[in-house]
Design an enzyme around this catalytic site. Structure first.
Site, PDB file in Angstrom:
ATOM      1  N   HIS A  88     -58.728   8.634  66.168  1.00 12.24           N
ATOM      2  CA  HIS A  88     -58.886   8.307  67.583  1.00 12.24           C
ATOM      3  C   HIS A  88     -58.134   9.365  68.394  1.00 12.24           C
ATOM      4  CE1 HIS A  88     -58.078   5.970  71.291  1.00 12.24           C
ATOM      5  NE2 HIS A  88     -59.065   5.176  70.937  1.00 12.24           N
ATOM      6  N   ASP A 110     -51.764   5.196  61.945  1.00 15.93           N
ATOM      7  CA  ASP A 110     -52.312   4.529  63.124  1.00 15.93           C
ATOM      8  C   ASP A 110     -52.991   3.258  62.609  1.00 15.93           C
ATOM      9  OD1 ASP A 110     -53.692   3.564  65.258  1.00 15.93           O
ATOM     10  OD2 ASP A 110     -54.878   5.385  65.615  1.00 15.93           O
ATOM     11  N   GLN A 124     -56.305  -0.439  64.290  1.00 14.52           N
ATOM     12  CA  GLN A 124     -57.538  -1.126  63.893  1.00 14.52           C
ATOM     13  C   GLN A 124     -57.344  -1.999  62.663  1.00 14.52           C
ATOM     14  OE1 GLN A 124     -60.554  -1.250  65.346  1.00 14.52           O
ATOM     15  NE2 GLN A 124     -59.977   0.103  67.020  1.00 14.52           N
ATOM     16  N   LYS A 151     -55.566  -5.820  70.408  1.00 14.52           N
ATOM     17  CA  LYS A 151     -56.684  -5.838  69.467  1.00 14.52           C
ATOM     18  C   LYS A 151     -56.562  -6.967  68.450  1.00 14.52           C
ATOM     19  CE  LYS A 151     -57.463  -0.832  69.545  1.00 14.52           C
ATOM     20  NZ  LYS A 151     -58.493  -0.649  70.552  1.00 14.52           N
ATOM     21  N   CYS A 197     -63.612   7.302  71.998  1.00 17.15           N
ATOM     22  CA  CYS A 197     -62.365   8.091  71.960  1.00 17.15           C
ATOM     23  C   CYS A 197     -62.195   8.790  70.622  1.00 17.15           C
ATOM     24  CB  CYS A 197     -61.150   7.219  72.266  1.00 17.15           C
ATOM     25  SG  CYS A 197     -61.177   6.523  73.910  1.00 17.15           S
TER      26      CYS A 197
END
Lengths: 175, 409
Positions: B122, B198, B201, B224, B366
């Protein structure tokens, strides 16, 4: 609630399916200018053959990719400005952007910034000067203003055209 | 198995109609909806226990402080952190990554050093490193994709050689690909590099254990995972946090301020300048309680089932006319399903879907470098979460049928 038929008028879908003036022109003498919509990745590439002497857009070709609205708007723009005097083309740009922004300013909750391309405020004089501009088929695109996030798709080609004409009028030092 | 009918009832927004139709929310990879438990928890803070944290000695200030710190401990426990002090509250995963880039990386990296990223990152895990690269002359190296949308780990050993950091997503927000973090971390550590994950997600959808990953930094967002916007966390190993200079300066992050300088606070408060997102922390706590109530193993199993159903339905209904971007095996992917129709732009698709109250994302998500690798300007993405079931996948397919018909050449 505005329906899909407000957005996707038949003439728009026709231009999307059968885009006019697709292709490229040799650079130079033509001027190449690219426009991007960073939000959705739409891309418009214009090849402008401007006859500075006669003040005329002699020829225009378009390439790039994007949604039906951006590509149809590009196609309709190319058909509308090809062979036209520069003064008329400039007026057409203003008239089209006014079509998009007059409605825009009426939208509730408009956070601004939908059109930050420096269009002069639509005072009475500005509108009067545009009254004689014939938008023709382009008026089919006015349904776009009911879908605020798509306005950028419709104006991309026109902003790119304006940028290209400005660059032709004032060549950058780099050439 | 999750009782999705009951879960849907926990989310007030899913009870509303849009354009006269049942809301079908398939954009949780962008941001998730919030259950009443989260909304109520935040409401209770403001109605009963709201005051600034770590300041007042009065009762409600102590209540607010203890609720805020309890949220930190809850986040720590949810991701397998050793101690609450390893959790730095930030605005979101983007800020967590920037914190590492501005604090750790600027202290430790200089010209000629290398950072390894992947093509599926991302922008949040690309641009902070581009900024650093431009400022410090740091080299960025890229792990490529395989044809089946996985990381090409064959290249990894060569790429991490001499690198200082591997920054990698645990789950792609476009492809759904789940990256097996542990072997990546092992390879990076063997080369002497640190590892930033990261996990924005993955944390909402998979059981998470940052120690099992053997990561050094992990970034995540509340919004999220059923929690509010405005709060997220950076997890980092304590000794790293101790050694890192402060990021933002201000109140709360100091122990002492004099005319000739300041002494920073202890971790994690050293990195939390200014009044934090107090009610949001409490809301995030409630979201984690909700997810743990469902059980993260059950969440994962449910999403595998629904994603597999959706992939199959899309393939069967549209055959070769619809292209799927991402692994087809539900075992190695999450619930973000990206696709494209021949000759129909992603935005036009989502415009038609909106008329049917089907919310999907259209665009580059993104992840423009990934879009370039895929050779597409944009995709349409439907993403599934705990409140989605087969009926939502069916609604998606039905609406896509209409969209395809509308734009038929």
């Amino acid at each position: 609630m505005p329906g899909l038929e407000d957005l996707y008028r038949e003439i728009i879908l026709d231009h999307y399916r059968s885009p006019r003036n697709r292709g490229e022109l040799p650079v130079p003498p033509a001027h190449k200018v690219e426009g991007f919509n960073p939000l959705c990745g739409d891309e418009v590439v214009l090849y402008l053959d401007v006859d500075a002497g006669n003040g005329q857009v002699r020829d225009v070709r378009v390439s790039g990719q994007g949604c039906s609205i951006s590509q149809a708007s590009t196609s309709m723009m190319s058909a509308a400005v090809k062979g036209k005097p520069l003064s008329e083309v400039r007026k057409l740009i203003r008239a089209f952007k006014a079509l998009m922004s007059i409605h825009e300013s009426k939208l509730e909750g408009d956070g601004g910034g939908l059109d930050e391309d420096g269009l002069a405020p639509d005072g009475a004089d500005g509108n009067a000067a545009l009254d004689d501009v014939r938008l023709g088929d382009l008026e089919a695109l006015q349904g776009v203003v009911k879908f605020p996030v798509r306005i950028k798709c419709a104006t991309l080609a026109w902003n790119t055209l304006q940028q290209g004409l400005d660059e032709v009028a004032t060549p950058s030092p780099a050439g | 198995m999750l009782d999705v009918t009951r879960i849907k009832a926990d989310f007030p927004i899913l009870g509303r109609e849009v354009h006269g139709k049942r809301l079908v929310y398939l954009d949780s990879a962008s941001s998730s909806q919030k259950p009443s438990a989260v909304l109520d928890a935040m409401d209770r803070v403001y109605r009963n226990s709201y005051a600034n944290v770590h300041r007042g000695v009065y009762t409600i200030a102590e209540e607010a402080t203890s609720a805020f710190e309890a949220a930190r401990a809850r986040v720590a426990r949810f991701i397998g952190a050793t101690a609450p002090e390893e959790i730095v509250f930030v605005r979101n995963a983007t800020e967590a990554i920037n914190l590492v880039a501005y604090s750790w990386a600027r202290k430790n990296l200089s010209e000629g050093d290398a950072i390894v990223l992947t093509e599926m990152e991302h922008h949040a895990n690309i641009v902070p490193w581009h900024i650093l690269a431009a400022e410090r002359g740091v080299e960025l190296r890229w792990v490529r994709l395989t044809p089946d949308y996985r990381l090409d780990v064959a290249e990894l050993e060569r790429l991490v050689d001499g690198a200082r950091l591997l920054a990698v997503s645990a789950m792609s927000n476009v492809l759904g690909t789940i990256n097996d973090v542990r072997p990546l971390a092992d390879a990076a550590h063997a080369a002497g590099a640190h590892v930033l994950v990261d996990a924005c997600q993955s944390v909402p959808h998979l059981p998470t254990d940052v120690r099992a990953w053997d990561a050094d930094f992990v970034a995540m967002s509340s919004h999220k995972m059923l929690g509010p916007t405005g709060i997220g966390a950076l997890w980092a190993r304590r000794e790293l946090l101790e050694a890192m200079p402060p990021f933002l300066g201000g109140g709360e992050m100091i122990r002492d301020v004099r005319l000739d300088g300041f002494t920073p606070n202890e971790v994690p408060w050293k990195f939390e300048a200014g009044t934090p997102a107090i009610a949001e922390a409490v809301g995030w706590h409630a979201a984690i309680d909700y997810l743990d109530g469902l059980g993260m193993d059950a969440v994962r199993e449910h999403e595998k089932t629904v994603t597999a159903y959706a992939l199959r339905a899309l393939e069967e209904r549209f055959e070769g006319r619809l292209h799927l971007y991402g692994p087809l095996d539900p075992e190695v992917r999450g619930g973000a399903v990206s696709f494209l129709f021949d000759g129909i732009h992603a935005h036009d698709i989502s415009q038609v879907l909106d008329e049917d109250a089907v919310c999907v994302r259209a665009g580059h998500h993104c992840a423009k470098p990934l879009m370039r690798t895929l050779g597409v300007p944009a995709t349409t993405r439907a993403s599934f979460y705990v409140y989605n079931d087969e009926s939502d996948a069916d609604a998606l397919v039905d609406s896509l049928v209409r969209a395809e018909k509308f734009f038929a050449l």
